[in-house]
Design a protein around this motif. Structure first.
Motif, PDB file in Angstrom:
ATOM      1  N   ASN A 318     -56.987  38.265 -66.469  1.00  0.00           N
ATOM      2  CA  ASN A 318     -56.114  37.962 -67.604  1.00  0.00           C
ATOM      3  C   ASN A 318     -55.524  39.277 -68.115  1.00  0.00           C
ATOM      4  O   ASN A 318     -56.193  40.070 -68.775  1.00  0.00           O
ATOM      5  N   ASP A 473     -47.095  36.051 -61.827  1.00  0.00           N
ATOM      6  CA  ASP A 473     -46.378  35.215 -62.802  1.00  0.00           C
ATOM      7  C   ASP A 473     -44.882  35.176 -62.529  1.00  0.00           C
ATOM      8  O   ASP A 473     -44.194  34.231 -62.931  1.00  0.00           O
ATOM      9  N   THR A 508     -52.474  37.844 -64.278  1.00  0.00           N
ATOM     10  CA  THR A 508     -51.628  36.822 -64.889  1.00  0.00           C
ATOM     11  C   THR A 508     -51.740  36.881 -66.406  1.00  0.00           C
ATOM     12  O   THR A 508     -52.765  37.305 -66.952  1.00  0.00           O
ATOM     13  N   ASP A 510     -51.432  34.061 -68.045  1.00  0.00           N
ATOM     14  CA  ASP A 510     -51.846  32.704 -68.387  1.00  0.00           C
ATOM     15  C   ASP A 510     -52.985  32.289 -67.469  1.00  0.00           C
ATOM     16  O   ASP A 510     -52.797  31.563 -66.488  1.00  0.00           O
ATOM     17  N   ARG A 512     -55.314  30.235 -67.839  1.00  0.00           N
ATOM     18  CA  ARG A 512     -55.758  28.842 -67.933  1.00  0.00           C
ATOM     19  C   ARG A 512     -54.952  27.893 -67.050  1.00  0.00           C
ATOM     20  O   ARG A 512     -55.246  26.696 -67.004  1.00  0.00           O
ATOM     21  N   ARG A 513     -53.981  28.389 -66.356  1.00  0.00           N
ATOM     22  CA  ARG A 513     -53.152  27.539 -65.503  1.00  0.00           C
ATOM     23  C   ARG A 513     -54.013  26.876 -64.426  1.00  0.00           C
ATOM     24  O   ARG A 513     -54.810  27.547 -63.752  1.00  0.00           O
TER      25      ARG A 513
END
Length: 635
Positions: A318, A473, A508, A510, A512-513
């Motif tokens: 993250n 991303d 990334t 995000d 939680r994708r």
């Protein structure tokens, strides 16, 4: 008697008279006839007793040569033109017709070749989800080894020249001089020599990239498509065909089996295997309907002989703001370097970074493509990553004259700078320069390699001890319904050049994708289930068919926008959805205006009718080009 003849020009077929006393069995044959006052070589696409239109005089066919390819060649050409909403002439330009016709006219190859029934004599499309590209190669080699004594005419497609070298090497070991290699980088002389060997029958095993699917073999008994998911199979010029789809259609017409394989099959192919259109070779107890014992046993033995694959671990990082490379990645790279290993840093942006004014928010954009331009620190210029346009760099904002400028979105130059600063070792940059092929850099002596995805494709057998994708991303946040699929496939391709006992890091913003969890666990089933459900709810392929109509002009055409809107608004079919037209930045420096229209329909026949109607409404406009891209990969 009359014959409709297609020439390798942007034209539909033209009608000619068959001379008195000449054979009328000339459908599918190469002929010489006059067009525009000059002799030209064309292909007879149909023969009829009466002319299609009343006319006092028709020009006559001057000479008749041999058949072009097999008897299935003509149906394939007609399908190619019809399915891609193009002309038969453009289809001829796509499939080695000009080379074959010139060789026949010169007498360098016989006008008549022996044509026998293909050895297999049945059609089936098979999909194999390979654990690795080595497994793909092994499956192909084992299959053709099992059928080589009863096969004449084999086509093996590869998505890129690196994979082609591997496939050609394996086939050469099996078939020797029967092998011929076809790809887009051959010189005209070498291409003519290759086609001469194919037509004369000296070579009946073809290994090649996308266009090799049209190799003019007199018989085809087996076709394979390695890396069937690859974007490289989709053409971006002329007729925008997908080599995989043409391979499947050629197999159907030729009554030959087709083997599709991939380390991460396309969603369309997975759907086709789930619905029974393709044979899923990964399923227990699979059955190839219509296959003889020799072929069925060869495929089954090849599948059962594949070794279990161990893959590297995937870790999701993250990314924190202001970080270019996570500390965890730097730590791992340092450990690998200390042990004498090699680490790959991937970032899909050339140059140093993007640049933005902190006061007014100004970002330099390409005047043609309207996308942000990357700052290149080495020569202090701004460069467009799409068209290559450059502008001088600046130290103060051109809009508000502020000197408060921020650099963000790291490119290869900045990553190299960071790697060398933090790891105290030189890093080699591998990227494809815009507008020209890159030199053959050797990565084997470099501990740290920084590059775009081109570096991954160029790695061949060179295996890294770890890797980090620093801006994944940039793929998943694209406004593209295939974004997650492309990201999954990109990482599975990266896995092929990383040692199985190492790690791949994905940075990334995000974490939680859902995609990342599927990637971490190599959970292909969950990924395909989720993506298919999303596509079905939105009505995107494989639950519909799409076509992108592109209208562009090299000059500013007065009223072009109104004409495009008018051409679209007059077309309506049940079940057809039209998105657009919208104006887009022109693709290519030669163009001034460009419009896109996206068509969606569940019935491909409706899609083709609508495409022809809209293109027909635009036909004849001066200085305007319009074409259809069926099943587009880029929207």
């Amino acid at each position: 008697m009359y014959a409709d003849i297609a020439f390798p020009l942007k034209l539909h077929s033209l009608t000619y008279k068959i001379p008195e006393g000449a054979s009328t069995d000339i459908e599918g044959r190469i002929v010489k006839a006059s067009i525009g006052g000059r002799p030209a070589l064309g292909l007879v696409v149909s023969v009829s007793a009466e002319p299609p239109v009343a006319k006092k005089k028709f020009r006559e066919i001057e000479e008749v040569y041999g058949r072009f390819g097999s008897k299935a060649a003509l149906p394939l050409i007609l399908w190619l033109a019809d399915y891609h909403v193009s002309t038969i002439g453009m289809a001829l330009k796509t499939c080695f017709f000009e080379e074959a016709a010139a060789l026949m006219q010169s007498g360098l190859v016989p006008s008549e070749t022996d044509e026998t029934q293909a050895a297999q004599g049945f059609y089936a499309s098979m999909l194999y989800h390979a654990g690795s590209t080595k497994n793909e190669l092994s499956l192909l080699a084992d299959t053709v080894s099992g059928i080589k004594d009863n096969s004449k005419g084999i086509v093996a497609l590869a998505p890129e020249t690196v994979r082609l070298d591997q496939i050609a090497g394996a086939l050469r070991a099996i078939f020797g001089e029967r092998l011929c290699v076809l790809h887009g980088r051959l010189t005209k002389k070498k291409r003519m020599s290759a086609i001469e060997r194919i037509i004369s029958g000296d070579a009946d095993v073809i290994a090649g990239t996308r266009s090799a699917v049209f190799a003019p073999l007199s018989n085809v008994s087996f076709i394979s498509v390695a890396g069937e998911h690859s974007q490289s199979y989709k053409g971006e010029e002329g007729i925008r065909y997908n080599g995989r789809d043409v391979a499947v259609m050629r197999g159907f017409i030729e009554k030959s089996p087709v083997l599709l394989s991939s380390v991460c099959p396309s969603l369309e192919s997975v759907y086709n295997s789930r619905t029974g259109k393709y044979v899923a070779l990964n399923a227990k107890g699979f059955r190839i309907k219509g296959a003889g014992p020799m072929f069925a046993d060869a495929v089954r033995s090849a599948v059962e002989g594949q070794q279990e694959v161990v893959r590297p671990k995937i870790e999701i990082i993250n990314l924190q703001k202001r970080e270019t490379i996570s500390p965890a990645i730097i730590k791992q790279a340092k450990n690998i370097f200390s042990a004498g290993g090699r680490f790959l840093f991937l970032v899909n942006r050339q140059g140093y970074s993007l640049i933005r004014c902190d006061e007014c928010g100004f970002m330099p954009r390409c005047g043609r493509c309207l996308v942000p331009m990357a700052f290149t620190k080495n020569n202090r210029v701004l460069r467009c990553g799409y068209c290559g346009e450059t502008k001088p760099g600046f130290s103060v904002c051109p809009d508000c004259k502020s000197a408060k400028l921020s650099f963000f979105g790291a490119g290869t130059e900045k990553v190299k700078e960071e790697v060398e600063r933090l790891l105290h070792a030189e890093a080699l940059v591998i990227e494809k320069k815009h507008g020209r092929a890159s030199a053959g850099e050797d990565m084997s002596g470099s501990s740290f390699v920084v590059g775009t995805s081109y570096a991954r494709r160029k790695s061949k057998e060179q295996v890294f001890d770890g890797a980090a994708y620093l801006n994944i991303d940039a793929i998943v946040f694209q406004p593209d319904f295939r974004a997650d699929e492309k990201a999954f496939q990109e990482i599975m391709e990266l896995v092929q050049v990383i040692r199985p006992d190492s790690k791949i890091y994905l940075q990334t913003g995000d974490a939680r994708r859902p995609l990342w969890n599927n990637l971490r666990h190599y959970d292909f089933g969950a990924f395909y289930d989720y993506e298919l459900a999303q596509r079905k709810s939105l009505g995107y392929p494989p639950f519909s068919r799409t076509a992108l109509l592109v209208v562009k002009s090299k000059s500013a055409v007065p009223g072009l926008q109104e004409s495009v809107y008018s051409a679209v608004s007059s077309v309506s079919f049940p079940g057809l959805e039209i998105l657009g037209p919208i104006e887009r930045p022109p693709s290519g420096k030669a163009y001034r205006q460009q419009f896109h229209i996206l068509l969606k329909a569940k019935d491909s026949r409706i899609l083709h009718k609508a495409s022809r109607s809209i293109l027909g409404n635009l036909d004849g406009m001066k200085d305007v080009e319009a074409f259809a891209d069926t099943n587009p990969y880029k929207i």
